[in-house]
Scaffold this active site. Sequence first.
Site, PDB file in Angstrom:
ATOM      1  N   TYR A 164      23.070  -4.143  -8.136  1.00 28.00           N
ATOM      2  CA  TYR A 164      22.391  -2.910  -8.582  1.00 28.00           C
ATOM      3  C   TYR A 164      22.104  -2.997 -10.062  1.00 28.00           C
ATOM      4  O   TYR A 164      22.990  -3.330 -10.846  1.00 28.00           O
ATOM      5  CB  TYR A 164      23.259  -1.675  -8.305  1.00 28.00           C
ATOM      6  CG  TYR A 164      22.545  -0.708  -7.391  1.00 28.00           C
ATOM      7  CD1 TYR A 164      21.375  -0.075  -7.833  1.00 28.00           C
ATOM      8  CD2 TYR A 164      22.967  -0.463  -6.101  1.00 28.00           C
ATOM      9  CE1 TYR A 164      20.672   0.781  -7.008  1.00 28.00           C
ATOM     10  CE2 TYR A 164      22.278   0.390  -5.260  1.00 28.00           C
ATOM     11  CZ  TYR A 164      21.129   1.012  -5.719  1.00 28.00           C
ATOM     12  OH  TYR A 164      20.434   1.849  -4.895  1.00 28.00           O
ATOM     13  N   LYS A 222      -0.402 -12.227  -3.263  1.00 27.00           N
ATOM     14  CA  LYS A 222      -1.724 -12.579  -2.726  1.00 27.00           C
ATOM     15  C   LYS A 222      -2.131 -13.935  -3.323  1.00 27.00           C
ATOM     16  O   LYS A 222      -1.450 -14.917  -3.073  1.00 27.00           O
ATOM     17  CB  LYS A 222      -2.699 -11.437  -2.973  1.00 27.00           C
ATOM     18  CG  LYS A 222      -2.282 -10.156  -2.208  1.00 27.00           C
ATOM     19  CD  LYS A 222      -3.216  -8.982  -2.403  1.00 27.00           C
ATOM     20  CE  LYS A 222      -2.675  -7.747  -1.686  1.00 27.00           C
ATOM     21  NZ  LYS A 222      -3.487  -6.548  -1.956  1.00 27.00           N
ATOM     22  N   ARG A 250       6.579 -11.022  -2.133  1.00 30.24           N
ATOM     23  CA  ARG A 250       5.914  -9.745  -1.896  1.00 30.24           C
ATOM     24  C   ARG A 250       6.348  -8.742  -2.956  1.00 30.24           C
ATOM     25  O   ARG A 250       7.539  -8.457  -3.090  1.00 30.24           O
ATOM     26  CB  ARG A 250       6.325  -9.260  -0.504  1.00 30.24           C
ATOM     27  CG  ARG A 250       5.650  -8.035   0.027  1.00 30.24           C
ATOM     28  CD  ARG A 250       5.673  -8.049   1.537  1.00 30.24           C
ATOM     29  NE  ARG A 250       4.842  -9.150   1.996  1.00 30.24           N
ATOM     30  CZ  ARG A 250       3.522  -9.089   2.086  1.00 30.24           C
ATOM     31  NH1 ARG A 250       2.878  -7.972   1.812  1.00 30.24           N
ATOM     32  NH2 ARG A 250       2.828 -10.140   2.460  1.00 30.24           N
ATOM     33  N   THR A 298      -0.500  -7.533  -7.545  1.00 30.83           N
ATOM     34  CA  THR A 298       0.542  -7.910  -6.601  1.00 30.83           C
ATOM     35  C   THR A 298       0.904  -9.357  -6.914  1.00 30.83           C
ATOM     36  O   THR A 298       0.103 -10.108  -7.480  1.00 30.83           O
ATOM     37  CB  THR A 298       0.106  -7.841  -5.127  1.00 30.83           C
ATOM     38  OG1 THR A 298      -0.873  -8.848  -4.896  1.00 30.83           O
ATOM     39  CG2 THR A 298      -0.475  -6.477  -4.769  1.00 30.83           C
ATOM     40  N   ASP A 321      -7.044  -3.049 -11.502  1.00 30.48           N
ATOM     41  CA  ASP A 321      -6.137  -3.401 -10.405  1.00 30.48           C
ATOM     42  C   ASP A 321      -6.508  -4.809  -9.928  1.00 30.48           C
ATOM     43  O   ASP A 321      -7.468  -4.998  -9.189  1.00 30.48           O
ATOM     44  CB  ASP A 321      -6.292  -2.373  -9.279  1.00 30.48           C
ATOM     45  CG  ASP A 321      -5.417  -2.689  -8.076  1.00 30.48           C
ATOM     46  OD1 ASP A 321      -4.817  -3.784  -8.027  1.00 30.48           O
ATOM     47  OD2 ASP A 321      -5.350  -1.832  -7.170  1.00 30.48           O
ATOM     48  N   GLU A 331      19.789  -0.554 -11.987  1.00 29.82           N
ATOM     49  CA  GLU A 331      18.890   0.520 -12.430  1.00 29.82           C
ATOM     50  C   GLU A 331      18.748   0.489 -13.945  1.00 29.82           C
ATOM     51  O   GLU A 331      19.732   0.323 -14.667  1.00 29.82           O
ATOM     52  CB  GLU A 331      19.445   1.880 -12.001  1.00 29.82           C
ATOM     53  CG  GLU A 331      19.204   2.174 -10.529  1.00 29.82           C
ATOM     54  CD  GLU A 331      19.705   3.560 -10.133  1.00 29.82           C
ATOM     55  OE1 GLU A 331      20.430   4.188 -10.920  1.00 29.82           O
ATOM     56  OE2 GLU A 331      19.373   3.997  -9.024  1.00 29.82           O
TER      57      GLU A 331
HETATM   58  C1  LIG Z   1      -3.219  -5.217  -1.806  1.00 25.89           C
HETATM   59  C2  LIG Z   1      -3.705  -4.234  -2.812  1.00 25.89           C
HETATM   60  C3  LIG Z   1      -2.877  -3.222  -3.307  1.00 25.89           C
HETATM   61  C4  LIG Z   1      -1.543  -2.883  -2.724  1.00 25.89           C
HETATM   62  O1  LIG Z   1      -0.606  -3.838  -2.648  1.00 25.89           O
HETATM   63  P1  LIG Z   1       0.662  -3.635  -1.683  1.00 25.89           P
HETATM   64  O2  LIG Z   1       1.629  -4.639  -2.183  1.00 25.89           O
HETATM   65  O3  LIG Z   1       0.170  -3.849  -0.295  1.00 25.89           O
HETATM   66  O4  LIG Z   1       1.154  -2.241  -1.869  1.00 25.89           O
HETATM   67  C5  LIG Z   1      -3.365  -2.415  -4.329  1.00 25.89           C
HETATM   68  N1  LIG Z   1      -4.598  -2.581  -4.814  1.00 25.89           N
HETATM   69  C6  LIG Z   1      -5.438  -3.516  -4.330  1.00 25.89           C
HETATM   70  C7  LIG Z   1      -6.801  -3.636  -4.910  1.00 25.89           C
HETATM   71  C8  LIG Z   1      -5.026  -4.360  -3.296  1.00 25.89           C
HETATM   72  O5  LIG Z   1      -5.872  -5.257  -2.803  1.00 25.89           O
END
Ligand SMILES: *Cc1c(COP(=O)(O)O)cnc(C)c1O
Length: 418
Positions: free
Chosen positions: A50, A225, A231, A222, A196, A52
């Site tokens: 933990y 990807k 993840r 993220t 994003d 936090e």
């Molecule tokens: C995949 C994605 C997310 C969210 O990611 P998660 O890990 O699935 O919550 C946010 N914004 C965009 C543009 C994405 O392609």
Amino acid sequence: MPWPDTDGAVFRLIKQEIERQSTSIRLIASENFASPAVLAATGSVLTNKYSEGYPGRRYYGGNKIVDKIEDLARQRACTLFEADHANVQPHAGAIANMCVYQAFLKPGDTVLGMSLDHGGHLTHGSPVNFSGQHYRFVSYGVTDSDERIDLAQIEELAYEYHPKMIVLGATAYPRIIDTKPVREIADEVGAVLVFDAAHIAGLIAGGVHPNPTELADVVTFTTHKTLRGPRGGAIVCKSEHAKSIDKAMFPGIQGGPLEHVIAAKAVAFEEASSRLFATYAAQIVANSQALVSALADQGFRPVSGGTDNHLILIDLRTFDPDLTGKKAQSVLDDAGIVVNKNTIPNDSRSPFVASGIRIGTAAVTTQGMDADDMTVIADLIVRALRHQNDEQVAAKVRHEAQELCASRPPYPDLLKTL
Ligand SMILES: *Cc1c(COP(=O)(O)O)cnc(C)c1O
């Protein structure tokens, strides 16, 4: 590593999934194969801790080592994206976006984001998502003519609505996103600019997509990807926003961070800073360009006419007007090729049915596939979809898909443990 024999039900299923991932052609644009080092860190004893708070300011004792790990992850993220500050705690990309909204907005504030059916993400203001429910999102899209982000529309909407924030970035947009003109619009109306980069973080790290970090106030992404890590999510930002981002993340939204995942993020950031990864990123794009041109030759219409990145959005209607995205996804699944249905701009069908499919090359490129393999994959896709109701063709295509995968096993060592 031998598998524990304490829970046959679960570990049997994990083994089946290793086999599935090793024997199907994985073309989901948001998926990849994380390295054995990333998997090892994710499966480590750090899951027991933990922690936090942030390094040096924790609520629990025993964090000396964890602090070093999280600091390493933050430093590596800053180096990789040339950023002042990083927060590596978000459990997912959606949570990273939630954190940024929480840091800059009050409920009801106006935000410009890309509409879902033009390639935006659920967290960019969809009415079924917290973002669309707590904030007043106004959507921009792509132009009718070239299906690129409609900058004139962003400017018009910015002057009309005076948003507090503009969100760039997408989940199904096959082109490079130019931050500069949107930065100028954001400055004109006094909006915060958020990029994003969930999908393209690995392409940015590998130098095949411009890095938005200098122009945007905040970049979310993220790590699983194109970046090929565990993840999870992360945020990088200018130092002036560091405090409010960190506060919004904890205690604002999350409790204890996942330090095992943060360790794996650190591993992935280091991997992504290598020359090898730059070669990988370039090959992802070369592969998606080879795949898109082979598919276009067979009558599929690529949205926007092609791709600059890891993904392809296919309008199925020119190939077969009756073929829905839903049907194509299931036919291809039966043939050992995994894609997802996707709406195309101004789709007349619902997102559950859709007129398109989205295809990505990040995972197959990790396996070592090249442009020649993409021609083979295009041929398999065409045969499966042209003979939708022929079980024999599906079986033949499935067999060939398996052969292709067997020649490029993503996890040869894991296969030996089955
Ligand atoms: C995949 C994605 C997310 C969210 O990611 P998660 O890990 O699935 O919550 C946010 N914004 C965009 C543009 C994405 O392609």
